[in-house]
Write an enzyme that holds these catalytic residues in place. Structure first.
Site, mmCIF file in Angstrom:
data_model
loop_
_atom_site.group_PDB
_atom_site.id
_atom_site.type_symbol
_atom_site.label_atom_id
_atom_site.label_comp_id
_atom_site.label_asym_id
_atom_site.label_seq_id
_atom_site.Cartn_x
_atom_site.Cartn_y
_atom_site.Cartn_z
ATOM 1 N N VAL A 23 31.912 10.254 27.882
ATOM 2 C CA VAL A 23 31.582 9.675 26.572
ATOM 3 C C VAL A 23 31.412 10.765 25.519
ATOM 4 O O VAL A 23 31.996 10.708 24.436
ATOM 5 C CB VAL A 23 30.295 8.826 26.669
ATOM 6 C CG1 VAL A 23 29.870 8.340 25.282
ATOM 7 C CG2 VAL A 23 30.499 7.648 27.601
ATOM 8 N N ASP A 41 25.519 20.750 26.616
ATOM 9 C CA ASP A 41 25.399 20.246 27.982
ATOM 10 C C ASP A 41 24.577 21.241 28.793
ATOM 11 O O ASP A 41 24.691 22.462 28.585
ATOM 12 C CB ASP A 41 26.786 20.067 28.613
ATOM 13 C CG ASP A 41 26.766 19.111 29.801
ATOM 14 O OD1 ASP A 41 27.247 17.974 29.650
ATOM 15 O OD2 ASP A 41 26.268 19.497 30.872
ATOM 16 N N ARG A 46 30.255 23.810 32.919
ATOM 17 C CA ARG A 46 30.992 22.849 32.089
ATOM 18 C C ARG A 46 31.268 23.448 30.709
ATOM 19 O O ARG A 46 32.384 23.340 30.180
ATOM 20 C CB ARG A 46 30.176 21.562 31.962
ATOM 21 C CG ARG A 46 30.710 20.515 30.983
ATOM 22 C CD ARG A 46 31.886 19.795 31.525
ATOM 23 N NE ARG A 46 32.217 18.602 30.739
ATOM 24 C CZ ARG A 46 33.429 18.102 30.644
ATOM 25 N NH1 ARG A 46 34.448 18.670 31.270
ATOM 26 N NH2 ARG A 46 33.667 17.023 29.934
ATOM 27 N N THR A 92 23.331 6.884 32.373
ATOM 28 C CA THR A 92 22.150 6.091 32.728
ATOM 29 C C THR A 92 22.472 5.342 34.021
ATOM 30 O O THR A 92 22.920 4.198 33.987
ATOM 31 C CB THR A 92 21.787 5.103 31.603
ATOM 32 O OG1 THR A 92 22.990 4.500 31.093
ATOM 33 C CG2 THR A 92 21.075 5.801 30.470
ATOM 34 N N THR A 127 24.060 3.586 27.763
ATOM 35 C CA THR A 127 23.763 2.186 28.035
ATOM 36 C C THR A 127 22.334 2.035 28.536
ATOM 37 O O THR A 127 21.923 2.711 29.487
ATOM 38 C CB THR A 127 24.737 1.626 29.088
ATOM 39 O OG1 THR A 127 26.068 1.763 28.605
ATOM 40 C CG2 THR A 127 24.448 0.164 29.375
ATOM 41 N N CYS A 267 29.894 1.624 34.631
ATOM 42 C CA CYS A 267 29.537 0.561 33.684
ATOM 43 C C CYS A 267 29.373 -0.803 34.345
ATOM 44 O O CYS A 267 28.270 -1.312 34.464
ATOM 45 C CB CYS A 267 30.587 0.488 32.573
ATOM 46 S SG CYS A 267 30.610 1.940 31.502
ATOM 47 N N ARG A 338 32.057 8.283 39.905
ATOM 48 C CA ARG A 338 30.732 7.689 39.729
ATOM 49 C C ARG A 338 30.703 6.244 40.236
ATOM 50 O O ARG A 338 31.499 5.418 39.822
ATOM 51 C CB ARG A 338 30.320 7.729 38.258
ATOM 52 C CG ARG A 338 30.054 9.115 37.717
ATOM 53 C CD ARG A 338 29.758 9.077 36.233
ATOM 54 N NE ARG A 338 30.871 8.528 35.474
ATOM 55 C CZ ARG A 338 30.819 8.262 34.163
ATOM 56 N NH1 ARG A 338 29.703 8.492 33.501
ATOM 57 N NH2 ARG A 338 31.874 7.776 33.543
#
Length: 431
Positions: A23, A41, A46, A92, A127, A267, A338
């Protein structure tokens, strides 16, 4: 008399994006084409990789990173101190008991709170359940900064709508919901996003409305998939081809084209639990949403059990047999691991004493090992497997064709083509 801090004008905004995953990075890149942005981050590796022009998520190309001329990267608090608008895009997840895990959100709020100044704005995209921004995050910002909410600093919520691996629906072409803690802040946040979102914005009347809108988007999809997953179980008992039924029903103009499958990802398989958690906090026990979650969470074991039954019917010795699972990512042509529900298939097969090899050219072997303890097989051995689960419809697997697939199998074998990639395989099991 109480005075309210002055908001930064659009041309004064110095942006920070907290969390550079699927995102945050596309968001930072898009804003970085227009204004100064710090991509932050906590993962130093990364940051170094992005500075070198490489995005491991494959969401942003080296050319796109180069195009964002005003984007810089950092992992130190000092990198954030000159910023006045912070966008939080951390994950989240849920814990092992299916409860919301707000730890990344809390840590990100503490990071921002430590650098917050008078007039600053904090926008959350992660979220959450309705109320989380103002009830869980704002107190952290106040405590760490010593500032007062809606007097010294302000917040907003603009839910992410990133679809990993989708090269058609990109950030700028997806309509963006926005909101703010005061009407003036909401208007400023909406105007900020309008500078990069070609598809336009929808200004919600409150932060809670925007939070609720996000969490029901994926809950609705989850329930629709749960319905067709249950239908596939029914049609299997009736010896009817589910995909043929859906194709026939799909000729009606208002039939929704959902397909059965393993419901993973960050999600659809997660967001409904945020809503049910909040509902239960109010004393309401959701019935339909949790029923849909139970069905979708059961599909991995269902796939494995059907494959085992097919092997037994072909007199294949199950205990000690070898099965190849093709695909570990939660969706096709994407490296995202994920909450992949392919892991449920693997674990269930192992319960039967089956030796399981996993092959996925898209995923990072080190990540698969760290996340799930799996060693990815780079090149499956020909004629070595008693069973095969085609779990993810990667283009790489389509290009193998049926001949390439069959070369991996012993003469007596069973195949479960979860996504119906090869309809010409007449003996293959499907959902």
């Amino acid at each position: 008399m109480t005075t309210t801090a002055r908001l930064p004008a659009l041309d004064e905004i110095r942006l920070a994006v907290i969390g550079l995953g699927y995102v945050g990075l596309p968001l930072a890149v898009e804003f970085g084409k227009h204004r100064p942005v710090v991509g932050y981050d906590i993962d130093a590796n990364r940051i170094e990789s992005l500075r070198a022009g490489h995005d491991a998520t494959l969401e942003v190309s080296a050319a796109e990173l180069h195009e964002a001329q005003q984007l810089s990267f950092g992992h130190s608090l000092d990198d954030l101190r000159h910023c006045n608008v912070f966008i939080v895009t951390v994950p989240t997840p849920i814990d092992d008991s299916k409860r919301p895990n707000l730890t990344p959100l809390i840590l990100a709020s503490e990071t921002v709170g430590a650098t917050l100044k008078s007039g600053d704005i904090v926008i959350y995209e992660s979220t959450v359940y309705p109320g989380a921004t103002e009830e869980d995050c704002v107190p952290i910002l106040e405590r760490l900064s010593g500032l007062r909410f809606n007097q010294d600093f302000f917040v907003g919520y603009s839910p992410e709508r990133i679809n990993p691996g989708d090269k058609t629906h990109r950030l700028s072409t997806i309509k963006k919901v926005t909101s703010g803690s005061t009407p003036q802040v909401a208007s400023r946040i909406d105007a900020l996003y309008q500078t990069i979102i070609e598809a336009g914005t929808h200004l919600a009347p409150s932060i809670k409305v925007a939070e609720a809108a996000k969490v029901i988007e994926n809950t609705q999809r989850d329930l629709n998939i749960a319905l067709v997953n249950e239908l596939s179980k029914i049609f299997d008992r009736l010896d009817i081809d589910t995909n043929a039924v859906l194709a026939a029903a799909g000729t009606k103009w208002n039939f929704l084209p959902f397909r059965p499958g393993l419901v993973g990802g960050h999600c659809i398989g997660v967001d409904p639990y945020y809503l049910t958690h909040k509902a239960e906090m109010t004393g309401y026990r959701p019935e339909v949403i949790l029923a849909g979650r139970r069905i979708n969470d059961s599909m991995g074991a269902y796939v494995a059990t059907r494959l085992v039954k097919a092997m037994l019917q072909k007199r294949i010795q199950v205990n000690g047999s070898r099965v190849l699972v093709m695909g570990l990512a939660f969706k096709e042509n994407c490296p995202d691991l994920r909450n992949t529900r392919v892991i449920d298939v693997i674990q269930e097969l192992r319960e039967y004493g089956i030796s399981v090899d996993v092959h996925d050219p898209w995923v990072d072997p080190a990540e698969a090992r760290a996340e799930y303890g799996l060693n990815i097989v780079t090149t499956p051995e020909p004629q070595s497997y008693d069973g095969l689960v085609l779990a993810v419809a990667h283009d790489d697997f389509r290009q193998l064709g049926t001949e390439g697939l069959l070369r991996l199998l012993r003469e007596q074998h069973a195949i479960f083509d979860v996504k119906a990639v090869f309809p010409e395989l007449k003996d293959a099991l499907r959902l």
